[in-house]
Scaffold this active site. Structure first.
Site, short mmCIF file in Angstrom:
data_model
loop_
_atom_site.label_atom_id
_atom_site.label_comp_id
_atom_site.label_asym_id
_atom_site.label_seq_id
_atom_site.Cartn_x
_atom_site.Cartn_y
_atom_site.Cartn_z
N MET A 164 -12.31 4.03 -0.38
CA MET A 164 -12.96 4.25 0.92
C MET A 164 -13.69 5.58 0.80
O MET A 164 -13.33 6.58 1.43
CB MET A 164 -11.91 4.25 2.03
CG MET A 164 -11.41 2.84 2.35
SD MET A 164 -9.83 2.85 3.21
CE MET A 164 -8.74 2.98 1.80
N SER B 128 0.84 -1.20 0.00
CA SER B 128 0.00 0.00 0.00
C SER B 128 0.87 1.24 0.00
O SER B 128 1.61 1.50 0.94
CB SER B 128 -0.89 0.02 1.23
OG SER B 128 -1.44 1.32 1.37
N HIS C 130 -1.25 -1.43 -4.13
CA HIS C 130 -2.51 -1.16 -3.45
C HIS C 130 -2.65 0.35 -3.28
O HIS C 130 -1.78 1.01 -2.73
CB HIS C 130 -2.54 -1.87 -2.10
CG HIS C 130 -3.87 -1.81 -1.40
ND1 HIS C 130 -4.93 -2.62 -1.75
CD2 HIS C 130 -4.31 -1.01 -0.38
CE1 HIS C 130 -5.96 -2.34 -0.96
NE2 HIS C 130 -5.62 -1.36 -0.12
N MET D 138 -9.26 7.79 0.00
CA MET D 138 -10.13 8.13 1.14
C MET D 138 -10.72 9.52 0.96
O MET D 138 -10.02 10.43 0.52
CB MET D 138 -9.31 8.13 2.43
CG MET D 138 -8.56 6.84 2.68
SD MET D 138 -7.63 6.96 4.21
CE MET D 138 -6.76 5.39 4.16
N PHE E 98 -6.46 4.66 8.18
CA PHE E 98 -5.07 4.97 8.50
C PHE E 98 -4.18 3.75 8.30
O PHE E 98 -4.61 2.62 8.57
CB PHE E 98 -4.93 5.44 9.95
CG PHE E 98 -5.76 6.67 10.23
CD1 PHE E 98 -5.23 7.94 10.01
CD2 PHE E 98 -7.07 6.55 10.66
CE1 PHE E 98 -6.01 9.08 10.24
CE2 PHE E 98 -7.86 7.68 10.89
CZ PHE E 98 -7.32 8.95 10.68
N GLY E 99 -2.94 4.00 7.86
CA GLY E 99 -1.96 2.93 7.80
C GLY E 99 -1.35 2.74 9.18
O GLY E 99 -1.57 3.55 10.09
N GLY E 100 -0.61 1.67 9.34
CA GLY E 100 0.16 1.47 10.56
C GLY E 100 -0.63 1.08 11.80
O GLY E 100 -0.12 1.21 12.91
N HIS F 266 -8.49 0.63 -3.83
CA HIS F 266 -9.41 0.42 -2.71
C HIS F 266 -10.10 1.75 -2.41
O HIS F 266 -9.48 2.65 -1.86
CB HIS F 266 -8.58 -0.08 -1.51
CG HIS F 266 -9.33 -0.26 -0.25
ND1 HIS F 266 -8.72 -0.40 0.98
CD2 HIS F 266 -10.68 -0.34 0.01
CE1 HIS F 266 -9.62 -0.55 1.93
NE2 HIS F 266 -10.82 -0.50 1.37
N ASP G 229 -6.51 -6.72 4.48
CA ASP G 229 -5.91 -5.38 4.48
C ASP G 229 -5.86 -4.78 5.89
O ASP G 229 -6.90 -4.49 6.48
CB ASP G 229 -6.76 -4.50 3.55
CG ASP G 229 -6.20 -3.11 3.35
OD1 ASP G 229 -5.09 -2.83 3.83
OD2 ASP G 229 -6.88 -2.31 2.68
N GLY G 230 -4.63 -4.56 6.36
CA GLY G 230 -4.45 -3.81 7.59
C GLY G 230 -3.67 -4.55 8.66
O GLY G 230 -4.04 -5.65 9.07
N GLY G 231 -2.56 -3.97 9.07
CA GLY G 231 -1.80 -4.51 10.19
C GLY G 231 -1.07 -5.81 9.90
O GLY G 231 -0.80 -6.59 10.81
N ASP H 97 -4.95 3.33 -1.83
CA ASP H 97 -6.00 3.65 -0.86
C ASP H 97 -6.56 5.05 -1.09
O ASP H 97 -5.88 6.04 -0.80
CB ASP H 97 -5.45 3.56 0.56
CG ASP H 97 -5.21 2.12 0.99
OD1 ASP H 97 -6.17 1.32 0.94
OD2 ASP H 97 -4.07 1.80 1.37
N MET I 130 -11.25 -6.14 5.68
CA MET I 130 -10.48 -5.16 6.44
C MET I 130 -10.13 -5.75 7.81
O MET I 130 -11.01 -6.17 8.56
CB MET I 130 -11.29 -3.87 6.64
CG MET I 130 -11.47 -3.02 5.39
SD MET I 130 -9.95 -2.64 4.51
CE MET I 130 -9.02 -1.77 5.78
N GLY J 121 1.37 -2.11 4.17
CA GLY J 121 1.79 -0.72 4.05
C GLY J 121 3.00 -0.45 4.92
O GLY J 121 4.15 -0.54 4.48
C1 DX5 Z 1 -6.35 1.36 5.70
C2 DX5 Z 1 -5.93 1.00 4.30
C3 DX5 Z 1 -4.82 0.04 4.25
C4 DX5 Z 1 -3.55 0.51 4.87
C5 DX5 Z 1 -2.78 -0.69 5.27
O1 DX5 Z 1 -7.47 2.16 5.64
O2 DX5 Z 1 -7.02 0.45 3.59
O3 DX5 Z 1 -4.60 -0.40 2.93
O4 DX5 Z 1 -2.78 1.30 4.01
O5 DX5 Z 1 -1.66 -0.24 5.92
P1 DX5 Z 1 -0.90 -1.10 7.00
O6 DX5 Z 1 -0.35 -2.29 6.30
O7 DX5 Z 1 0.14 -0.15 7.45
O8 DX5 Z 1 -1.88 -1.46 8.09
ZN ZN Z 2 -6.53 -0.55 1.61
#
Ligand code: DX5
Ligand code: ZN
Length: 215
Positions: free
Chosen positions: A66, A6, A31, A35, A141-143, A64, A173-175, A33, A135, A195
């Protein structure tokens, strides 16, 4: 497993370098994102960034959305180079119609569900989608930290697809990082998004190889 880094966690002051890294790495997709600050409590980026990266990306764009009213922008994301377009179940008033609209452009269509949305809401749409994006954090948010309950959702979705003889891709997707990608795969995922675990690592290209199980 398919790996989709991502770019939300990339360095936007030098995006070209991070795009190049992904191009040269063992990753499969990009990927992306998007938003809108309405569907999620954050704003990321949109068409100008996609337009800028389009000529330099050498892997499929896994977009993706959002955003609310994704149906309004299907054509524009197609024109911006998206190969897979994923919309949120929670954001669509007529999901089947939006999926049909995505397919009409020639793109692959995905549907995503938030952590609090149960997988059984997808029952009717499953035969019509190419990908389901589960999800494993609250989008925005990432991270963030992986929500452990996501594992049971992936397992349930895998059973639903197998029982119906469907081959939609399960993307999570996520974490996700080196510490848990194997659990996600074992639960039945075909693709993972990463990400922070890629872009914040000391050697992103090597991390990609490790997440691909190559090292
Ligand atoms: C969150 C995004 C993810 C995000 C994943 O809303 O959809 O794609 O970038 O990031 P990490 O891998 O850092 O959780
Ligand atoms: Zn995503």
């Amino acid at each position: 497993m398919i790996l989709s880094p991502s770019i939300l966690s990339a360095n936007f002051a030098n995006l070209q370098a991070d795009i190049q890294m992904v191009n040269d790495s063992a990753a499969d997709w990009f990927h992306i994102d998007v938003m809108d600050g309405v569907f999620v409590p954050n704003i990321s980026f949109g068409f100008p960034v996609l337009k800028a990266i389009q000529p330099i990306v050498r892997k499929p764009l896994d977009v993706h959305l959002m955003i609310v009213h994704p149906e309004k922008y299907v054509e524009r994301f197609h024109a911006a180079g998206a190969e897979i377009l994923t919309v949120h179940y929670e954001a669509c008033s007529d999901l089947k119609r939006t999926i049909d609209q995505i397919h009409a452009t020639g793109m692959k269509a995905g549907v995503s569900i938030n952590p609090e949305t149960p997988v059984n809401v997808l029952e009717e749409i499953l035969p019509f989608v190419d990908l389901v994006l589960v999800m494993s954090v609250h989008p925005g948010f990432g991270g963030q930290k992986f929500i452990p309950e996501s594992i049971a959702k992936i397992q349930e979705l895998r059973k639903m697809l197998n029982a119906r003889g469907l081959n939609a891709i399960i993307e999570v997707d996520g974490g996700i990082g080196l510490q848990n990608f194997a659990d996600v795969e074992a639960a039945g995922a075909d693709a993972i998004v990463a990400g922070a675990s890629v872009f914040s690592s000391a050697n992103p290209k090597e991390t990609v190889s490790k997440l691909k199980g190559l090292l």
